[in-house]
Design an enzyme around this catalytic site. Structure first.
Site, PDB file in Angstrom:
ATOM      1  N   TYR A 102       0.857  -1.193   0.000  1.00  0.00           N
ATOM      2  CA  TYR A 102       0.000   0.000   0.000  1.00  0.00           C
ATOM      3  C   TYR A 102       0.887   1.235   0.000  1.00  0.00           C
ATOM      4  O   TYR A 102       1.848   1.312   0.772  1.00  0.00           O
ATOM      5  CB  TYR A 102      -0.881   0.002   1.253  1.00  0.00           C
ATOM      6  CG  TYR A 102      -1.716   1.251   1.434  1.00  0.00           C
ATOM      7  CD1 TYR A 102      -2.767   1.545   0.564  1.00  0.00           C
ATOM      8  CD2 TYR A 102      -1.473   2.142   2.482  1.00  0.00           C
ATOM      9  CE1 TYR A 102      -3.542   2.687   0.734  1.00  0.00           C
ATOM     10  CE2 TYR A 102      -2.243   3.283   2.663  1.00  0.00           C
ATOM     11  CZ  TYR A 102      -3.283   3.549   1.782  1.00  0.00           C
ATOM     12  OH  TYR A 102      -4.051   4.682   1.955  1.00  0.00           O
ATOM     13  N   ASP A 112       9.290   2.620  -0.327  1.00  0.00           N
ATOM     14  CA  ASP A 112       8.282   3.308   0.468  1.00  0.00           C
ATOM     15  C   ASP A 112       8.539   2.939   1.926  1.00  0.00           C
ATOM     16  O   ASP A 112       8.105   1.893   2.400  1.00  0.00           O
ATOM     17  CB  ASP A 112       6.882   2.886   0.014  1.00  0.00           C
ATOM     18  CG  ASP A 112       5.790   3.586   0.818  1.00  0.00           C
ATOM     19  OD1 ASP A 112       6.121   4.220   1.850  1.00  0.00           O
ATOM     20  OD2 ASP A 112       4.619   3.485   0.420  1.00  0.00           O
ATOM     21  N   LYS A 146       4.812   9.117   8.773  1.00  0.00           N
ATOM     22  CA  LYS A 146       4.613   8.519  10.105  1.00  0.00           C
ATOM     23  C   LYS A 146       5.646   8.956  11.149  1.00  0.00           C
ATOM     24  O   LYS A 146       5.550  10.064  11.651  1.00  0.00           O
ATOM     25  CB  LYS A 146       4.462   7.004   9.942  1.00  0.00           C
ATOM     26  CG  LYS A 146       3.202   6.721   9.097  1.00  0.00           C
ATOM     27  CD  LYS A 146       2.727   5.305   9.003  1.00  0.00           C
ATOM     28  CE  LYS A 146       1.395   5.308   8.250  1.00  0.00           C
ATOM     29  NZ  LYS A 146       1.227   4.349   7.220  1.00  0.00           N
TER      30      LYS A 146
HETATM   31  C1  LIG Z   1       0.577   4.885   5.773  1.00  0.00           C
HETATM   32  C2  LIG Z   1       1.292   4.572   4.512  1.00  0.00           C
HETATM   33  C3  LIG Z   1       1.251   5.426   3.397  1.00  0.00           C
HETATM   34  C4  LIG Z   1       0.333   6.603   3.321  1.00  0.00           C
HETATM   35  O1  LIG Z   1       0.632   7.583   4.249  1.00  0.00           O
HETATM   36  P1  LIG Z   1      -0.545   8.642   4.629  1.00  0.00           P
HETATM   37  O2  LIG Z   1       0.159   9.602   5.531  1.00  0.00           O
HETATM   38  O3  LIG Z   1      -1.623   7.835   5.270  1.00  0.00           O
HETATM   39  O4  LIG Z   1      -0.990   9.267   3.360  1.00  0.00           O
HETATM   40  C5  LIG Z   1       2.060   5.143   2.334  1.00  0.00           C
HETATM   41  N1  LIG Z   1       2.863   4.055   2.323  1.00  0.00           N
HETATM   42  C6  LIG Z   1       2.911   3.203   3.365  1.00  0.00           C
HETATM   43  C7  LIG Z   1       3.842   2.044   3.310  1.00  0.00           C
HETATM   44  C8  LIG Z   1       2.109   3.419   4.479  1.00  0.00           C
HETATM   45  O5  LIG Z   1       2.103   2.533   5.467  1.00  0.00           O
END
Ligand SMILES: *Cc1c(COP(=O)(O)O)cnc(C)c1O
Length: 432
Positions: free
Chosen positions: A146, A241, A269
């Site tokens: 994701y 990511d 995060k």
């Molecule tokens: C949470 C997440 C996102 C998206 O981040 P948001 O701040 O919710 O837009 C993208 N990539 C990964 C791996 C994530 O866990």
């Protein structure tokens, strides 16, 4: 609804009138486990407290950012200092510079960095940048990974579909995801075939180096290395990511833990210390394609917000303290071993863990790919979730999420969590 959750229940009823589904992000509605979400009134250390006044040991940790636990002194002090100086200027600040210097010193793959406001913005911008840099259009992602709710990345392979993909969401034209290729996670052969086949058109390969959004699934030895080798060979941008893994699985993220350096890295995060943030960074030659230096446009009114930056800096500096990653590893290991001890008493399942992120799967004893996770017993997970909640443990409300341990989780919290699991497992097996 029982009287116990009366306040939450009433707030949820009101919310559903003015907010779609009552929530500002779908997983918060507890659709995967049933029941109604708790409204959280406050939190402290390892605990959250709901509007009915009950406390829980929390393993959601705001979905990953709160590596220090809730409301840590260092972040509260930084916020108290930053706020009165002004909440935003739309002009450069020293804090942004310090954060960029700190991140680029810690993450091997980042020479230059740009701050944005969410992980979604980070992946969206990294893709545009890769396309601008290479002059190519396609991107390859992995089944089960994701990357936020970016149109072109809201796609995964249906069974057997392995090349061009269909959207996962209404409102995303097929032509948008038509530029997205899907490979199996941990499937080097599938990635090799797709990268070689589309090498002329392929701008980027984007991957969660540890899959965290199908539950935790670590990369198999050789998987990330193969992606590095293949992308280098064909001049494709490799994007990690690290929105979850950055500053969590090692000081320098998954790229440090696994020794594979990507061309671009997406962050979020932990970087914001609990406030809204994202960032993308990487090789200087690629990053200098961004406006105002280069032709790839990217911007943000609130990007580099001084209050967010203060919380992020305080968090990253706290993580510089000696031994904190060893401590996180140790806490994660204790929880894993405790869970596995209960599983060995006759509960079918597996625990996947990387550092302080882990998932307890109710399925086969080895979960190595998203399709293994999809085969898990979700009804049992729902019973587990509600059984743990009744015992004072607040878990992510889905089999396909990571559970996070923070520095605020004590040995007593972990022991209480394992005891709750054992108690629930005994009750669940006698009931069936
Ligand atoms: C949470 C997440 C996102 C998206 O981040 P948001 O701040 O919710 O837009 C993208 N990539 C990964 C791996 C994530 O866990």
């Amino acid at each position: 609804m029982g009287r116990a959750f009366q306040a939450s229940s009433e707030l949820f009823r009101r919310s559903k009138e003015v907010v779609p589904g009552g929530v500002n992000s779908p997983v918060r509605a507890w659709n995967a486990v049933g029941g109604e979400p708790l409204y959280i009134a406050r939190a402290d250390g390892s605990r959250v407290f709901d509007e009915d006044g009950r406390g829980y040991i929390d393993y959601v940790c705001a979905w990953g950012p709160l590596i220090l636990g809730h409301a840590p002194r260092a972040v509260l002090d930084a916020l108290a200092e930053a706020g009165p100086r002004g909440t935003g200027f739309g002009a450069p600040t020293k804090g942004e510079l310090e954060l960029a210097e700190l991140v680029s010193a810690r993450m091997k793959g980042i020479e230059q960095l740009r701050l944005v406001n969410s992980g979604t913005e980070a992946t969206m911008s990294a893709m545009r940048l890769s396309r601008g840099y290479t002059g190519r259009t396609k991107v390859l992602k992995f089944d089960g990974c994701y990357h936020g709710h970016v149109d072109g990345l809201l796609a995964k392979a249906g069974s057997g579909v392995e090349s061009l993909s269909l959207p996962d969401s209404a409102g995303v034209p097929e032509s948008f995801t038509g530029e997205t290729l899907i490979s199996g996670f941990n499937d080097v052969d599938s990635a090799r075939r797709l990268i070689a086949e589309h090498r002329e058109d392929l701008a980027a390969v984007i991957v969660e180096p540890v899959c965290g959004n199908m539950g935790v699934i670590p990369p198999e030895p050789g998987f990330l290395e193969a992606l590095r080798e293949l992308t280098r060979r064909y001049g494709v941008v490799l994007i990690f990511d690290e929105v979850i893994t950055g500053f969590r699985v090692a000081p320098g993220g998954a790229q440090e833990r696994y020794g594979v350096t990507p061309d671009l890295t997406c962050l979020g995060k932990v970087l914001g210390g609990g406030l809204p943030v994202g960032a993308f960074g990487g090789r200087r030659d690629i990053m200098s394609c961004l406006a105002p230096v280069g032709p790839v446009y990217q911007a943000g009114t609130l990007s580099g917000n001084p209050v967010t930056v203060a919380a992020g800096l305080a968090t990253l500096r706290a993580l510089e303290e000696k031994g904190v990653y060893r401590e996180l590893e140790e806490k994660g290991r204790k929880l894993e071993e405790g869970f596995k001890g209960v599983l060995s008493s006759g509960v079918e399942g597996a625990v996947n863990r990387v550092g302080s992120m882990l998932t307890l799967f109710f399925g086969p004893d080895r979960i190595a790919a998203p399709e293994d996770a999809r085969g898990c017993d979700r009804d049992r997970f729902s019973r587990f979730f509600h059984g743990m909640l009744a015992r004072g443990i607040y878990l992510p409300p889905s089999q396909f999420e990571a559970q996070f341990v923070s520095l605020a989780h004590g040995d007593d919290d972990i022991a209480a969590t394992v005891a709750a699991f054992a108690d629930w497992a005994a009750e669940d097996s006698s009931r069936r």
